[in-house]
Design an enzyme around this catalytic site. Structure first.
Site, PDB file in Angstrom:
ATOM      1  N   GLY A 228       1.105  -0.604   0.228  1.00 22.85           N
ATOM      2  CA  GLY A 228      -0.029   0.113  -0.021  1.00 22.85           C
ATOM      3  C   GLY A 228       0.932   1.039  -0.196  1.00 22.85           C
ATOM      4  O   GLY A 228       2.224   0.894   0.386  1.00 22.85           O
ATOM      5  N   ARG A 231       0.963   5.986   5.007  1.00 19.05           N
ATOM      6  CA  ARG A 231      -0.028   6.355   5.627  1.00 19.05           C
ATOM      7  C   ARG A 231      -1.528   5.532   5.159  1.00 19.05           C
ATOM      8  O   ARG A 231      -2.642   5.943   5.850  1.00 19.05           O
ATOM      9  CB  ARG A 231      -0.463   7.731   6.647  1.00 19.05           C
ATOM     10  N   GLY A 233      -2.394   2.588   6.519  1.00 20.41           N
ATOM     11  CA  GLY A 233      -2.889   1.230   6.770  1.00 20.41           C
ATOM     12  C   GLY A 233      -2.651   0.200   7.378  1.00 20.41           C
ATOM     13  O   GLY A 233      -2.596  -0.915   7.936  1.00 20.41           O
ATOM     14  N   LYS A 234      -1.041   0.192   5.826  1.00 21.56           N
ATOM     15  CA  LYS A 234      -0.594  -1.484   5.975  1.00 21.56           C
ATOM     16  C   LYS A 234      -0.023  -2.117   7.029  1.00 21.56           C
ATOM     17  O   LYS A 234       0.100  -3.584   7.179  1.00 21.56           O
ATOM     18  CB  LYS A 234       0.363  -0.891   4.745  1.00 21.56           C
ATOM     19  N   HIS A 270       5.248   2.669  16.584  1.00 21.23           N
ATOM     20  CA  HIS A 270       4.738   1.480  16.146  1.00 21.23           C
ATOM     21  C   HIS A 270       4.401   0.148  17.225  1.00 21.23           C
ATOM     22  O   HIS A 270       4.407  -0.677  17.854  1.00 21.23           O
ATOM     23  CB  HIS A 270       5.590   1.270  15.333  1.00 21.23           C
ATOM     24  N   ARG A 273       2.089   0.116  20.017  1.00 22.89           N
ATOM     25  CA  ARG A 273       1.031  -0.792  19.863  1.00 22.89           C
ATOM     26  C   ARG A 273       1.189  -1.933  19.603  1.00 22.89           C
ATOM     27  O   ARG A 273       0.468  -2.689  19.271  1.00 22.89           O
ATOM     28  CB  ARG A 273       0.213  -0.004  18.734  1.00 22.89           C
TER      29      ARG A 273
END
Length: 399
Positions: A228, A231, A233-234, A270, A273
């Site tokens: 993708g 940003r 969402g990949k 990253h 989360r």
């Protein structure tokens, strides 16, 4: 053991009363869900919800044979007015076990959040585990054998499945059903896709199942490529695909950059989360990791891996590229794709989709664009599943 799911939704149901969101607007027909409630062999009711008697009737059952009503939510006493003829609802203290007159054994499983989970064993030895909304087993002990069926908040607490897998509670043949479903995830194909990546599924309210009966276990894709734009969402999508599995190794190919505060903030976001049980390896030596046995790998990302590979090959310089760089880069890419083809590990890799925008102004920039396109295509050829993420939405290109 027969299990009837009288409801599979969040406490307020789906759609939520008065909610104008897109998910609630489309949660109609089989996608509408009442609050989660389970009827086991017509004798045990797990969670008393509004309309339970009517829901049972719609499913072709009655509550007249129920001998025990147990609650999973934090407060004692019935959640709603008790229908006539049902025994008083209550909770079992953590760790305690009771035997019903029907022969079922019920054990209260401690949770890491307010609420109670219930392990139910039939007289024939079939076992199911029901976990409350937002809960995961606390300090789960090693299981002698996997549960036949698990009903859990798969969307809200995927780490509950990771814990159960780690102690042998969820195996390849365990039927995992998602419950407590809310408007966090769109219904239909998108919900099915997200659950399938965790080895789980959703069923409509009123569904009756024979727990322990043979069913063909779903085959989870072992190799997945997620591509993708920036940003899109990949990376989040890739992380979702493994968050219900324990001991994931996160392969960060970007490394660290001393003095770059903006890069450090990206890396920190990253890391924050990701589940705490995941281990991070900052390396571009990916092929040896693919060749070794071990837990699932999340590789993020191939574009940074290619940057490192081009650095090593001197591929940015036109003269070096012509004489030695192209050959050296081809060999390194071939080594990586061969390792993906031969690996026995579960792998999810992230990459960037390039070539849809402005043509790079320099030969080196155009070279990187072309080589990343070739790398993506070669890597995708070795994957059972390929996903394209745009604006946070996932399109399945293969698998």
């Amino acid at each position: 053991m027969e299990l009837t799911l009288l409801g599979t939704g969040a406490p307020t149901g789906l759609p939520r009363p008065g909610c104008p969101c897109a998910v609630c607007a489309t949660a109609r027909g089989p996608h509408a869900r009442a609050a989660t409630s389970l009827l086991v062999d017509g004798a045990l009711l797990l969670d008393l919800t509004p309309g339970a008697a009517l829901a049972a009737a719609r499913a072709g059952h009655t509550l007249s044979g129920v001998r025990q009503v147990l609650l999973t939510h934090p407060h004692d006493g019935p959640a709603v007015e008790l229908p006539a003829g049902l025994p008083t609802a209550g909770r079992v203290p953590d760790g305690r076990e009771l035997t019903l007159i029907s022969g079922h054994r019920v054990r209260a499983v401690p949770m890491d959040a307010p609420g109670t989970g219930y392990e139910v064993t039939s007289p024939e030895g079939v076992r199911l585990l029901h976990l409350p909304r937002g809960g995961a087993p606390a300090g789960a002990a090693r299981q002698r054998r996997p549960y036949d069926l698990v009903v859990a908040d798969v969307v809200g607490r995927p780490d509950a499945l990771a814990r159960l897998r780690a102690v042998g509670g969820v195996g390849r043949d365990t039927d995992v059903l998602a419950a407590h479903l809310d408007h966090d995830v769109p219904p239909g194909h998108e919900l099915d896709r997200r659950l399938a990546s965790a080895g789980a599924r959703a069923v409509p309210d009123g569904t009756s199942l024979t727990v322990g009966a043979y069913r063909e276990a779903p085959l989870l894709p072992r190799r997945t490529l997620v591509t993708g734009g920036a940003r899109s969402g990949k990376s989040l999508e890739a992380e979702r695909r493994l968050e219900s599995f324990p001991d994931v190794v996160y392969v960060a190919t970007g490394g660290s950059r001393d003095g770059d505060a903006e890069w450090a903030a990206r890396v920190g976001a990253h890391r924050d989360r990701r589940p705490g049980s995941w281990r991070t390896e900052e390396t571009c030596e990916v092929a040896p990791m693919l060749a070794a046995s071990g837990p699932p790998l999340l590789i993020d990302c191939l574009s940074l891996w290619l940057t490192d590979a081009m650095d090593r090959a001197g591929a940015w310089d036109d003269d070096t590229w012509e004489h030695t760089g192209e050959k050296a880069l081809r060999e390194r890419v071939a080594e990586l794709t061969a390792a993906v083809r031969a690996t026995s590990r579960t792998v999810v890799a992230v990459t960037n989709e390039v070539g849809g925008g402005v043509v790079p102004a320099t030969p080196a920039g155009r070279r990187f664009r072309d080589e990343l396109g070739r790398l993506n295509a070669a890597f995708a050829d070795e994957c059972e599943q390929v996903l394209f993420v745009v604006s946070g939405q996932v399109l399945v290109l293969r698998g």
